[in-house]
Design a protein around this motif. Structure first.
Motif, PDB file in Angstrom:
ATOM      1  N   CYS A  82       0.824  -1.205   0.000  1.00 58.39           N
ATOM      2  CA  CYS A  82       0.000   0.000   0.000  1.00 58.39           C
ATOM      3  C   CYS A  82       0.866   1.266   0.000  1.00 58.39           C
ATOM      4  O   CYS A  82       0.557   2.229  -0.669  1.00 58.39           O
ATOM      5  N   ILE A 329      -3.524  -5.777  -4.850  1.00 62.30           N
ATOM      6  CA  ILE A 329      -4.545  -4.744  -4.633  1.00 62.30           C
ATOM      7  C   ILE A 329      -4.655  -3.821  -5.840  1.00 62.30           C
ATOM      8  O   ILE A 329      -3.735  -3.714  -6.642  1.00 62.30           O
ATOM      9  N   SER A 333      -6.165   1.758  -4.320  1.00 60.67           N
ATOM     10  CA  SER A 333      -5.935   1.716  -2.873  1.00 60.67           C
ATOM     11  C   SER A 333      -4.479   1.968  -2.510  1.00 60.67           C
ATOM     12  O   SER A 333      -4.156   2.074  -1.331  1.00 60.67           O
ATOM     13  N   ARG A 334      -3.616   2.077  -3.504  1.00 59.18           N
ATOM     14  CA  ARG A 334      -2.209   2.388  -3.200  1.00 59.18           C
ATOM     15  C   ARG A 334      -2.061   3.885  -2.946  1.00 59.18           C
ATOM     16  O   ARG A 334      -2.627   4.706  -3.662  1.00 59.18           O
ATOM     17  N   LYS A 348      -8.554   8.703  -8.281  1.00 61.53           N
ATOM     18  CA  LYS A 348      -7.979   7.475  -7.732  1.00 61.53           C
ATOM     19  C   LYS A 348      -8.327   6.287  -8.626  1.00 61.53           C
ATOM     20  O   LYS A 348      -7.526   5.396  -8.829  1.00 61.53           O
ATOM     21  N   CYS A 349      -9.560   6.269  -9.111  1.00 62.22           N
ATOM     22  CA  CYS A 349     -10.081   5.071  -9.777  1.00 62.22           C
ATOM     23  C   CYS A 349     -10.366   5.376 -11.242  1.00 62.22           C
ATOM     24  O   CYS A 349     -10.701   6.515 -11.579  1.00 62.22           O
ATOM     25  N   TRP A 379      -9.820   6.221   0.370  1.00 62.33           N
ATOM     26  CA  TRP A 379      -9.415   5.163  -0.573  1.00 62.33           C
ATOM     27  C   TRP A 379      -8.383   4.224   0.057  1.00 62.33           C
ATOM     28  O   TRP A 379      -8.365   3.031  -0.218  1.00 62.33           O
ATOM     29  N   THR A 380      -7.510   4.770   0.890  1.00 58.71           N
ATOM     30  CA  THR A 380      -6.416   3.968   1.436  1.00 58.71           C
ATOM     31  C   THR A 380      -6.860   3.148   2.651  1.00 58.71           C
ATOM     32  O   THR A 380      -6.381   2.032   2.851  1.00 58.71           O
ATOM     33  N   ILE A 382      -9.679   1.667   3.437  1.00 54.51           N
ATOM     34  CA  ILE A 382     -10.570   0.498   3.281  1.00 54.51           C
ATOM     35  C   ILE A 382      -9.792  -0.800   3.521  1.00 54.51           C
ATOM     36  O   ILE A 382     -10.192  -1.661   4.293  1.00 54.51           O
ATOM     37  N   GLY A 383      -8.636  -0.900   2.859  1.00 54.34           N
ATOM     38  CA  GLY A 383      -7.830  -2.117   2.976  1.00 54.34           C
ATOM     39  C   GLY A 383      -7.162  -2.228   4.340  1.00 54.34           C
ATOM     40  O   GLY A 383      -6.947  -3.324   4.855  1.00 54.34           O
ATOM     41  N   ALA A 402      -9.011  -4.977  -0.727  1.00 52.98           N
ATOM     42  CA  ALA A 402      -8.562  -3.790  -1.456  1.00 52.98           C
ATOM     43  C   ALA A 402      -8.360  -4.065  -2.948  1.00 52.98           C
ATOM     44  O   ALA A 402      -7.675  -3.307  -3.618  1.00 52.98           O
ATOM     45  N   VAL A 405     -11.982  -1.045  -4.390  1.00 54.20           N
ATOM     46  CA  VAL A 405     -12.502  -0.330  -3.214  1.00 54.20           C
ATOM     47  C   VAL A 405     -13.530   0.742  -3.573  1.00 54.20           C
ATOM     48  O   VAL A 405     -14.029   1.451  -2.695  1.00 54.20           O
TER      49      VAL A 405
END
Ligand code: SF4
Ligand code: SF4
Length: 443
Positions: A82, A329, A333-334, A348-349, A379-380, A382-383, A402, A405
């Motif tokens: 991550c 992942i 999520s990174r 992010k996505c 975003w980070t 969640i995992g 993750a 997410v």
């Protein structure tokens, strides 16, 4: 034998008469063992094993010491992945596309990246790249090959900068393949792009139903011929092309024909690998018009069981990597991963572009990035937080809640299992059909 326990991250799958497959989510080893041995592992009656077998099974990680906290290792690996200090940039040099795919979620409202954003990215890297230990660029769109001149120009700048700072550089591209002529392909390889993902939906009848040009023309023949010509004529060895096939419900009956066609055209060339994904509801309005072709999540495994049954084995390296990657992942999520749109918006996505939670910042023409820390944290985290259900899941070491997410960030549920979860057994069988991917076998 009291000093041992069976790993909580073992996953099992029947294979053939008398044998099963066992995968461990921590050691990542894939083995084919007799059903008796698998029963012994499950029931923890290790005294029934010969010493040499016990040693082997310990080595493979299916049995571990009683005091070994496996979850702690998985959590640490997740945190490492991550917060890895590689900078991942997904760049959209254009958000326009020459296709209008029926299941696509993009809106095509914006065109080419302008010079201010292009300069902004380069200036940002000039000022900040030293903080990172590598730069990885993914060209995305829209259709990125529409902006091939810009890709060449920007790649040149990135490569020179990385060379000067002695930082490793890598790049890949996701393209519909329509403009991927041999000439364009060679230009991209010369721009240090080594990983290509091209979508080809099996046979003409399926591909052209969903994937047509903006003026409604067929695209299958052009994409297939481009790939064949690259295979036959490209002078380069140092690339890989993943042919991604979106499998719709009606395509299931032709899976065998599709694998035979792929095998005939590309099967003898290791640079090509194959990734079949059931067409699911990937969001957006357009997919609602093709609901009869879309698989419900709990039926995804039909695609993989069909693939493992057919009498034609392709290079399924992508699935193997999904199993083997320590933590697989999503880039969203990174921490050090940004998607940069053509107008300088940072996301992010790469799916929910219209949603506010995904717009995490902006890059200025001076190369400054303003980020919304609160959104990034969502975003980070969640995992990092994961869920009670994840703690004992055999896939914790791959997924850590993750792999996707977006739904959790939008408040649609608290965990989201990847396609691997429902289809795990069938994907494992698919991978185990290739000897290269099996770590130990008894059959
Ligand atoms: S978060 Fe999910 S939808 Fe977004 S890029 Fe990752 S896998 Fe795709
Ligand atoms: S999200 Fe699903 S597959 Fe992933 S770790 Fe949690 S329970 Fe397992």
């Amino acid at each position: 034998m009291e000093q041992y326990k069976t790993s909580r991250y073992n996953m099992y799958q029947d294979f053939k008469e008398g044998y099963g497959i066992i995968f461990n989510g921590l050691s990542k080893n894939i083995s084919i063992l007799s059903t008796e041995k698998i029963e012994i592992i499950k029931s923890e009656k290790y005294a029934e094993l010969e010493n040499s077998t016990l040693k082997k099974i310990l080595e493979l990680g299916y049995i571990v010491s009683k005091d070994f906290d496996e979850k702690q290792i998985i959590d640490i690996r997740f945190l490492q992945e991550c917060f890895d200090s590689r900078l991942d940039l997904t760049i959209m040099p254009t958000e326009d596309c020459n296709f209008r795919c029926k299941y696509c979620y993009e809106h095509f409202k914006k065109g080419m990246m302008n010079e201010d954003v292009e300069n902004g990215i380069f200036l940002y890297l000039k000022k900040n790249l030293r903080k990172y230990n590598a730069l990885s660029v993914s060209w995305f769109g829209g259709e990125p090959t529409l902006a091939i001149n810009l890709i060449e120009k920007m790649s040149k700048g990135f490569i020179e900068l990385c060379h000067r700072l002695k930082i490793p550089y890598s790049a890949g591209i996701t393209t519909n393949g329509y403009l991927l002529t041999e000439k364009n392909f060679n230009r991209l390889v010369k721009s240090r792009i080594r990983h290509f993902q091209v979508t080809l939906d099996g046979l003409e009848v399926y591909h052209d139903k969903f994937k047509r040009t903006v003026d409604n023309k067929s695209t299958y023949g052009t994409v297939l011929n481009n790939l064949i010509s690259i295979k036959k004529n490209s002078p380069f060895r140092n690339f890989d092309i993943t042919i991604r096939t979106n499998v719709s419900v009606e395509m299931l009956k032709d899976i065998e024909n599709i694998t035979f066609l792929y095998n005939k055209e590309f099967g003898d060339d290791k640079r090509f690998n194959f990734y079949f994904r059931p067409v699911g509801d990937w969001g957006g309005e357009r997919v609602k018009k093709i609901s009869e072709s879309v698989f419900k999540k709990d039926l995804y495994s039909l695609v993989y069981s069909k693939l493992s049954e057919v009498n034609c084995k392709l290079n399924y390296r992508m699935y193997y990597l999904e199993l083997k990657n320590n933590i697989d992942i999503c880039y969203a999520s990174r921490f050090n991963s940004y998607v940069i749109g053509m107008d300088g918006t940072i996301y992010k996505c790469t799916t929910i572009f219209e949603e506010e939670c995904n717009k995490i910042g902006r890059i200025s023409k001076e190369g400054n990035i303003e980020l919304d820390e609160k959104k990034i944290a969502a975003w980070t985290m969640i995992g990092i937080k994961k869920e009670a259900i994840c703690e004992d899941c055999g896939l914790l070491g791959n997924c850590h809640n993750a792999t996707c997410v977006a739904d959790q960030v939008r408040g649609k549920g608290t965990y989201n299992c990847p396609h691997l979860k429902n289809s795990f057994g069938d994907i494992l069988k698919l991978v185990a059909t290739n000897d290269e991917y099996v770590d130990y076998r008894e059959d």
